[in-house]
Design a protein around this motif. Structure first.
Motif, short mmCIF file in Angstrom:
data_model
loop_
_atom_site.label_atom_id
_atom_site.label_comp_id
_atom_site.label_asym_id
_atom_site.label_seq_id
_atom_site.Cartn_x
_atom_site.Cartn_y
_atom_site.Cartn_z
N THR A 636 0.83 -1.21 0.00
CA THR A 636 0.00 0.00 0.00
C THR A 636 0.86 1.25 0.00
O THR A 636 0.58 2.23 -0.71
N GLY A 637 1.94 1.27 0.80
CA GLY A 637 2.84 2.42 0.82
C GLY A 637 3.49 2.67 -0.52
O GLY A 637 3.63 3.83 -0.97
N ALA A 638 3.90 1.56 -1.23
CA ALA A 638 4.51 1.74 -2.55
C ALA A 638 3.51 2.29 -3.56
O ALA A 638 3.85 3.17 -4.37
N LEU A 639 2.28 1.83 -3.50
CA LEU A 639 1.26 2.33 -4.42
C LEU A 639 0.94 3.80 -4.15
O LEU A 639 0.77 4.61 -5.07
N LYS A 642 3.71 6.04 -5.47
CA LYS A 642 3.67 6.21 -6.91
C LYS A 642 2.54 7.14 -7.32
O LYS A 642 2.69 7.98 -8.23
N ALA A 643 1.37 7.03 -6.67
CA ALA A 643 0.27 7.94 -6.97
C ALA A 643 0.63 9.38 -6.65
O ALA A 643 0.29 10.32 -7.38
N VAL A 644 1.35 9.59 -5.53
CA VAL A 644 1.79 10.95 -5.17
C VAL A 644 2.76 11.48 -6.21
O VAL A 644 2.71 12.66 -6.61
N ASP A 645 3.68 10.64 -6.69
CA ASP A 645 4.65 11.09 -7.68
C ASP A 645 3.97 11.52 -8.97
O ASP A 645 4.37 12.52 -9.59
N ILE A 646 2.93 10.77 -9.40
CA ILE A 646 2.24 11.15 -10.64
C ILE A 646 1.53 12.49 -10.47
O ILE A 646 1.58 13.36 -11.36
N ALA A 698 -5.75 1.86 -2.65
CA ALA A 698 -4.57 2.54 -3.16
C ALA A 698 -4.31 2.16 -4.63
O ALA A 698 -3.88 3.01 -5.44
N LYS A 699 -4.58 0.92 -4.99
CA LYS A 699 -4.42 0.50 -6.38
C LYS A 699 -5.38 1.25 -7.29
O LYS A 699 -5.00 1.71 -8.39
N ARG A 700 -6.64 1.42 -6.87
CA ARG A 700 -7.60 2.16 -7.68
C ARG A 700 -7.21 3.64 -7.80
O ARG A 700 -7.37 4.25 -8.86
N ARG A 705 -5.36 8.15 -11.17
CA ARG A 705 -4.44 9.27 -11.40
C ARG A 705 -3.60 9.05 -12.65
O ARG A 705 -3.32 10.00 -13.40
N LEU A 706 -3.22 7.80 -12.88
CA LEU A 706 -2.44 7.51 -14.10
C LEU A 706 -3.28 7.76 -15.35
O LEU A 706 -2.79 8.35 -16.33
#
Length: 809
Positions: A636-639, A642-646, A698-700, A705-706
């Protein structure tokens, strides 16, 4: 008779000489079989007549049909000329029929009688003939496909003939079994299998037959367009049943003695009955096709010289010998004592001796007494074997009842049995033994053998990559090869021969692909067999050279003795070396297996130790270093990262490091706040369930966002310009048709998406480089420690996707 005619036609079409022939030659072969006489294999016909059967002109028959038939080898052709040298007719010698009759075997062609050939000719006339109206002779109406002429007529006519032979009494055609190819119906596959062509050709043939009305769909409201029906066959059987039922109803009516029966006209009378009526002096009217009369009630009144009452079957308790007519004035007025006869009699002039050994005759004009029994009178005639009224159990003059042998190969009655066709799915495999297959008398034996052949065929498919046609070809070649090895000795028992010799694989070397020295997968000579043969040949050559070099002046006899002794010694030495090598290989294999088991034990102990390790995050014992809950939280933290970075990559100014850090902290808090608000039902509660729900949320978030980032970047000027350029290039030099415009729009969408993904990768790369520049190099741990920390993280599907996205940046 339909099965007999179908077996004969299939035998002709499956002849190896017609394997590569066109449908025109195949149809010509069937027509020649139908027009062949019962005593020879010569068919004399005119080019115009043959062209009418095939649907082509005289020129096409002379310049195309005749040369192709001659080139195929199925028939020899010569022209019958008159005294002036003009061609009057074509003389074909049909070789398959000639060979089958000369072999005197169980081939379906050799079993065809004169009646069968006449029926096949009438059947072909009803389907193929163009129709004739000769002067002073009965008219022959045109066949079902008489109007089909020109290009492709032979294919359509042959397909219609085979469909009519396959049709049942109700007109329904037996459909091909098995799995269907994608996009084709069972009717199209059936026509393809009957013609032996591709399904694409069969589709066009079926369309033409449906358009002509020769075939129709059987109950389309229920089955749809999957089952075929031949209306002409159904109508013919309907007329036959209607005529038989009408005749039965008329015979049941009581005749009026005062009503005069009008005489039959010439067109209504049967020609055969008229001929028999002219030959008979007394005008005896008989019924039936097998020279058998149904009743003798009227015979004594018209024929005083025949035996009276002795043709009536007596009771089972009566004596074997009839004492004669009770109350006769003298012995000369009736027949002498003889056996009781069944209610069937032969009308041959030689008497009834041919019917199961019964003596005497019921024919008028043969005297008062019966003829004496002759030799061979206990043998059945082929035309009388099918009569249902034969009594096979009545003894003759106190003898034992005649027991006829079981129908099968080699028996007299087996010569008149209907041929048994090879299963449809095994036609190609069992083609070399198709003649022998017709001699199998038991249905259970045929099913058992077919199952064994299918099992071997399934095993061969594993060698050739599940290619059914290749496997069938390999098995057919094997059976043909084994059959050729028989030489002049015939196969007495097909079942035993197939199980013991025909079907088993014979590997002559150590390769499992070898079959009689031929590879199963490539049908080429086996390299292993060649290597083994080369080694043996080299050994013999070396021994011969050694003996010749050591003893140059020995006589031929002594040299042969020395050579044999030296060869045996060399062979024993080589066998001992091979044995030592095999033992050494076995020991090495034992050592390798021991090492493998030891390695397995080490891996198992390492896995057990790892499984006993506690969780690195929460300390739960026996969690293999990381429990399920902590694993889900790390994912969950990794997802979330990545969402924050996008989100940050599209909004931040990478040159302003302070603003970049502030924006990153704000988006990170908002994203975690949204993810941690996940609610889990109480009945499905627990830390693990909560962590799983947070990971899915978090995956959704990452996916949304992507997608939004790609949509925004796809609307940029660079992406639109690239899409317009690709669309313009796709439409260059093409018509502005709907399909071309649609294809160009799809290409433009793909180009727009590619530009958006490239731009997103560039933004993420700029973000990562800005963050790396903001961190002092001294604060970073060495790469050894960083790699050790990263290697402990589990590699899941989400982290792999993130790694791919990072690699694109």
């Amino acid at each position: 008779m339909r099965s007999a005619l179908l077996a004969a036609v299939r035998t002709i079409l499956d002849d190896p000489r017609l394997a590569e022939a066109c449908d025109l030659v195949r149809l010509t072969s069937v027509v020649l079989l139908a027009k062949a006489p019962a005593a020879s294999a010569h068919v004399i016909t005119m080019a115009r007549d043959l062209g009418g059967w095939l649907g082509y002109g005289v020129s096409h028959v002379l310049h195309t049909v005749v040369p192709r038939v001659r080139a195929s080898g199925v028939a020899t052709t010569k022209r019958a000329r008159n005294a002036e040298g003009w061609t009057q007719a074509l003389d074909f010698e049909f070789l398959p029929l000639k060979e089958a009759r000369a072999a005197h075997g169980m081939d379906p062609l050799s079993l065809l009688t004169k009646r069968d050939l006449a029926t096949l000719l009438r059947f072909c006339e009803a389907v193929l003939c163009p129709g004739w109206a000769p002067r002073y002779k009965p008219e022959t109406p045109a066949g079902l496909l008489a109007a089909r002429q020109g290009r492709g007529a032979a294919t359509d006519r042959l397909a219609m003939l085979l469909l009519a032979l396959e049709a049942r009494e109700d007109g329904r055609v037996r459909m091909a079994p098995g799995r269907l190819p994608k996009g084709y119906s069972r009717a199209e596959v059936t026509v393809a299998r009957l013609l032996g062509c591709s399904i694409g050709v069969a589709v066009e043939v079926l369309k033409r037959l449906l358009a002509m009305g020769a075939v129709a769909w059987d109950r389309p409201e229920r089955h749809g367009q999957t089952r075929l029906l031949v209306p002409a066959i159904r109508a013919a059987y309907h007329r036959t049943r209607f005529a038989s039922s009408s005749a039965t109803d008329e015979s049941r009516k009581d005749p009026d003695p005062h009503e005069e029966t009008p005489p039959l006209s010439e067109s209504e009378r049967c020609t055969r009955c008229a001929a028999e009526a002219e030959d008979e002096d007394e005008g005896l009217v008989l019924e039936g096709d097998g020279w058998a009369q149904l009743s003798f009630d009227d015979v004594p009144g018209r024929a005083a010289d025949s035996a009276c009452g002795d043709q009536t079957r007596g009771s089972e308790s009566s004596s074997q010998v009839d004492p004669g007519v009770v109350g006769a004035s003298a012995p000369g007025q009736c027949a002498g004592p003889h056996a009781v006869h069944p209610p069937v009699v032969s009308l041959f002039r030689s008497g009834a001796a041919e019917l199961n050994g019964f003596s005497g005759s019921a024919v008028l004009g043969q005297g008062r007494l019966r003829e004496r029994a002759r030799s061979g009178e206990d043998q059945l005639e082929p035309t009388l074997l099918q009569d249902a009224s034969l009594d096979m159990h009545s003894p003759l003059r106190g003898e034992q009842p005649i027991k006829f042998p079981e129908v099968g190969v080699g028996t007299r009655t087996g010569l008149f049995t209907r041929p048994v066709a090879v299963p449809e799915d095994l036609n190609r495999v069992l083609a070399p033994v198709a003649r022998l297959w017709t001699g199998l008398s038991r249905e259970s034996t045929r099913r058992w053998l077919a199952k064994a052949v299918r099992l071997e065929l399934m095993r061969l498919r594993s060698f050739v990559g599940n290619q059914e046609e290749v496997a069938e070809h390999r098995l057919a070649e094997r059976i043909k090869r084994r059959l050729d090895r028989q030489g002049t000795s015939p196969v007495q028992d097909l079942a035993g021969w197939l199980i013991k010799r025909g079907l088993p694989q014979n590997s002559e070397c150590w390769s499992h692909m070898c079959d009689d020295g031929i590879r199963i997968d490539t049908a080429e000579p086996c390299e292993s067999c060649d290597c083994m043969i080369g080694d043996r040949r080299r050994l013999r050559t070396l021994v011969a050279d050694r003996v010749a070099a050591r003893n140059r002046n020995l006589p031929a006899g002594e040299w042969r003795t020395g050579y044999d002794a030296e060869l045996q010694a060399a062979f024993r030495c080589q066998a001992a070396a091979d044995l030592a090598r095999r033992e050494r290989t076995a020991k090495e294999r034992v050592g390798i297996l021991g090492a493998v088991e030891e390695q397995k034990a080490l891996i198992a102990s390492a896995n057990a130790e790892r499984a006993a390790m506690p969780c690195a995050d929460c300390g739960v014992p026996e969690a293999a270093g990381l429990c399920m809950t902590c694993t889900l939280r790390r994912e969950t933290g990794a997802l979330v990262a990545k969402a924050v970075d996008i989100a940050v990559a599209l909004r931040a100014d990478v040159d302003d490091l302070h603003g970049l850090a502030t924006l990153t902290d704000q988006v990170l808090r908002e994203t975690w706040a949204f993810v941690l608000k996940t609610d889990v039902p109480e009945e499905g509660g627990g830390a693990t369930a909560q962590a799983f729900a947070q990971r899915e949320l978090a995956k959704r978030v990452l996916e949304q966002r992507l997608q939004r980032a790609l949509d925004r970047l796809g609307e940029s000027e660079l992406a639109e310009a690239e899409a317009a350029h690709v669309k313009r290039m796709e439409l260059r030099g093409r018509f502005l048709a709907e399909k071309n415009i649609k294809r160009a729009a799809e290409a433009a969408d793909r180009a727009r998406n590619q530009v958006a993904e490239t731009l997103l990768g560039e933004f993420l790369g700029d973000l990562y480089r800005a963050r790396a520049a903001a961190v002092p190099h001294d604060a970073l741990p060495p790469w050894r420690e960083r790699c050790a920390e990263l290697s402990g993280r589990p590699l899941t599907e989400e982290t792999a996707m993130l790694g791919d996205l990072a690699a694109t940046s």
